[in-house]
Design a protein around this motif. Structure first.
Motif, short mmCIF file in Angstrom:
data_model
loop_
_atom_site.label_atom_id
_atom_site.label_comp_id
_atom_site.label_asym_id
_atom_site.label_seq_id
_atom_site.Cartn_x
_atom_site.Cartn_y
_atom_site.Cartn_z
N LYS A 218 0.85 -1.18 0.00
CA LYS A 218 0.00 0.00 0.00
C LYS A 218 0.89 1.23 0.00
CE LYS A 218 -3.84 -2.17 2.47
NZ LYS A 218 -4.73 -2.11 3.68
N THR A 219 0.36 2.34 -0.50
CA THR A 219 1.17 3.56 -0.60
C THR A 219 0.53 4.70 0.18
OG1 THR A 219 0.06 4.26 -2.64
CG2 THR A 219 2.05 2.90 -2.86
N THR A 220 1.35 5.71 0.46
CA THR A 220 0.89 6.91 1.12
C THR A 220 1.67 8.09 0.53
OG1 THR A 220 0.50 7.97 3.26
CG2 THR A 220 2.59 6.80 2.99
N SER A 221 1.44 9.27 1.02
CA SER A 221 2.16 10.46 0.56
C SER A 221 2.83 11.14 1.75
CB SER A 221 1.21 11.45 -0.12
OG SER A 221 0.67 10.89 -1.30
N LEU A 222 4.05 11.60 1.54
CA LEU A 222 4.78 12.35 2.56
C LEU A 222 4.79 13.81 2.14
CD1 LEU A 222 7.84 9.97 3.10
CD2 LEU A 222 5.61 9.95 4.26
N TYR A 223 4.41 14.68 3.07
CA TYR A 223 4.33 16.11 2.80
C TYR A 223 5.50 16.82 3.46
CZ TYR A 223 -0.45 14.96 1.40
OH TYR A 223 -1.54 14.41 0.79
N SER A 224 6.27 17.52 2.65
CA SER A 224 7.45 18.21 3.15
C SER A 224 7.14 19.67 3.47
CB SER A 224 8.57 18.15 2.12
OG SER A 224 9.67 18.94 2.50
N VAL A 225 7.93 20.25 4.34
CA VAL A 225 7.79 21.68 4.63
C VAL A 225 8.13 22.54 3.43
CG1 VAL A 225 8.17 21.52 7.12
CG2 VAL A 225 10.12 21.74 5.58
N THR A 226 8.75 21.95 2.42
CA THR A 226 9.03 22.69 1.19
C THR A 226 7.79 22.84 0.32
OG1 THR A 226 9.64 20.67 0.01
CG2 THR A 226 11.41 21.84 1.18
N GLY A 227 6.72 22.15 0.68
CA GLY A 227 5.51 22.17 -0.12
C GLY A 227 5.46 21.05 -1.14
N GLN A 228 6.50 20.25 -1.20
CA GLN A 228 6.57 19.14 -2.14
C GLN A 228 5.99 17.88 -1.53
OE1 GLN A 228 10.78 19.96 -2.23
NE2 GLN A 228 10.75 20.16 -4.46
N ILE A 229 5.62 16.94 -2.39
CA ILE A 229 5.01 15.68 -1.96
C ILE A 229 5.75 14.53 -2.63
CG2 ILE A 229 2.88 14.31 -1.85
CD1 ILE A 229 1.32 16.91 -2.17
N VAL A 230 6.00 13.46 -1.88
CA VAL A 230 6.63 12.28 -2.44
C VAL A 230 5.82 11.05 -2.05
CG1 VAL A 230 8.15 11.90 -0.45
CG2 VAL A 230 8.83 11.03 -2.71
N SER A 231 5.71 10.12 -2.97
CA SER A 231 4.99 8.87 -2.71
C SER A 231 5.86 7.93 -1.87
CB SER A 231 4.61 8.20 -4.02
OG SER A 231 3.94 6.97 -3.79
N ALA A 232 5.23 7.17 -0.99
CA ALA A 232 5.96 6.24 -0.13
C ALA A 232 5.18 4.94 0.00
CB ALA A 232 6.19 6.86 1.25
N ASP A 233 5.93 3.84 0.14
CA ASP A 233 5.31 2.54 0.39
C ASP A 233 5.11 2.36 1.89
OD1 ASP A 233 5.45 1.97 -2.31
OD2 ASP A 233 7.37 0.89 -2.14
N LEU A 234 3.99 1.80 2.26
CA LEU A 234 3.73 1.51 3.66
C LEU A 234 4.24 0.12 4.02
CD1 LEU A 234 0.13 2.90 4.27
CD2 LEU A 234 2.26 3.72 5.27
N GLY A 235 4.82 0.02 5.21
CA GLY A 235 5.33 -1.26 5.68
C GLY A 235 5.09 -1.43 7.17
N PHE A 236 5.54 -2.55 7.70
CA PHE A 236 5.29 -2.88 9.10
C PHE A 236 6.52 -3.61 9.64
CE2 PHE A 236 3.74 -5.83 12.36
CZ PHE A 236 3.02 -4.97 13.18
N ALA A 237 7.03 -3.13 10.77
CA ALA A 237 8.17 -3.78 11.42
C ALA A 237 7.71 -4.44 12.70
CB ALA A 237 9.26 -2.76 11.72
N ARG A 238 8.04 -5.71 12.84
CA ARG A 238 7.64 -6.42 14.06
C ARG A 238 8.44 -5.94 15.27
NH1 ARG A 238 7.60 -10.06 9.95
NH2 ARG A 238 9.81 -10.57 10.29
N MET A 239 9.72 -5.57 15.04
CA MET A 239 10.52 -5.13 16.18
C MET A 239 11.61 -4.15 15.74
SD MET A 239 12.61 -7.38 19.01
CE MET A 239 13.83 -7.97 17.83
#
Length: 311
Positions: A218-239
């Motif tokens: 699944k994907t999400t978006s990261l919003y920077s203070v520069t006003g730019q947006i980058v796509s990111a993959d969602l993941g899960f870490a057990r530990m």
């Protein structure tokens, strides 16, 4: 889920060595220590009241992932500040050229800083009136008390003792940044940077590859203070393990963020640890001059390894 990473001008990476330490003793009252009341913004990040000369107070983010103290263009315009130069700001989604203003005097708590060159960013992207960065925090010990919603600032040289910190991570510093290298994510050795300007935790592509996560996440978006947006993959870490201290069931976003390139954290797995994970602790202390990070670990939230260190 949307993540926001507030990095102004990211400093170069440093190598860190981490060693356990015994819990410190109860602090005696000290006039050098001061308390600043924290507020939280809509992204669950920390803000403090800041005055600029006779103007303010304004709400500034406390961002240990930002090399520079930043001012919103809206506040600079209202104060009638003249442009004094230019700079390039590196954020999670890219880099942009910005204008700079000179701040003769900036105060939060009882501490005043002079002669700050502050890049300008738009307040709607910052989510606040400005950012208190590492240039205003060097030589200080900053304690984030999440249970009481306070921030304590003390001159590191005074060496005021601190009680209850079961985990003490010693590190080397470069250009103000502290990176914890005696850490791992699901058994993969990982460099970890504490970033109080981000609501979530972000891993680089090297970490994602090392963990061999799904090719269709699944994907999400990261919003920077520069006003730019980058796509990111969602993941899960057990530990997530930091010097034997373990955090379980951590949601991560993976992105080839320019901030990792600026920090020199591209080939080795790395993680920017944000507020969601930091708020699992009672307190987190960052001693910039002593090059150490201290954790007050709550019961039933984070565990320790078989070494049996108390928490």
């Amino acid at each position: 889920m949307a993540a926001r990473l507030a990095i102004a001008a990211v400093a170069l990476a440093l190598c860190a060595s981490i060693a356990p330490s015994k819990a410190a003793e109860e602090p005696a009252p000290a006039t050098t220590q001061e308390l600043v009341q924290l507020e939280t913004d809509r992204h669950d990040r920390m803000t403090v009241p800041v005055t600029i000369g006779e103007h303010g107070p304004y709400d500034f983010l406390i961002d240990t992932g930002s090399e520079r103290t930043v001012l919103s263009r809206k506040i600079a315009t209202a104060m009638g500040l003249a442009i004094s130069g230019n700079a390039v700001i590196v954020g999670v989604a890219g880099s942009i050229p910005v204008e700079v203003v000179d701040l003769d005097e900036l105060t939060f708590g009882r501490r005043t800083y002079y002669g700050i060159n502050a890049p300008l960013l738009e307040d709607e992207h910052i989510g606040a009136d400005g950012i208190v960065g590492l240039d205003s925090l060097q030589q200080q010990r900053v304690v984030f008390d999440f249970a009481k919603n306070h921030m304590y600032v003390d001159e590191s040289a005074k060496r005021t003792s601190l009680k209850g910190f079961a985990i003490v991570v010693q590190a080397r510093r470069r250009s103000g940044q502290l990176i914890m290298t005696n850490a791992s994510v699901d058994g993969v050795p990982t460099d970890i940077v504490i970033d109080t300007g981000s609501d979530g935790s972000i891993g680089n592509l090297a970490l994602q590859k090392a963990l061999s996560r799904s090719r269709n996440p699944k994907t999400t978006s990261l919003y920077s203070v520069t006003g730019q947006i980058v796509s990111a993959d969602l993941g899960f870490a057990r530990m997530v393990d930091i010097d034997g201290m373990r955090l379980h069931n951590t949601v991560l976003a993976y992105a080839d963020a320019p901030a990792f390139h600026r920090l020199g954290l591209v080939k080795r797995p790395a993680l920017l640890m944000g507020m969601t994970q930091l708020r699992m602790f009672r307190r987190v202390a960052i001693d910039f001059a002593a090059r150490r990070v201290l954790f007050d670990v709550p019961i039933n939230i984070a565990g320790l390894n078989n070494g049996g260190r108390p928490f």
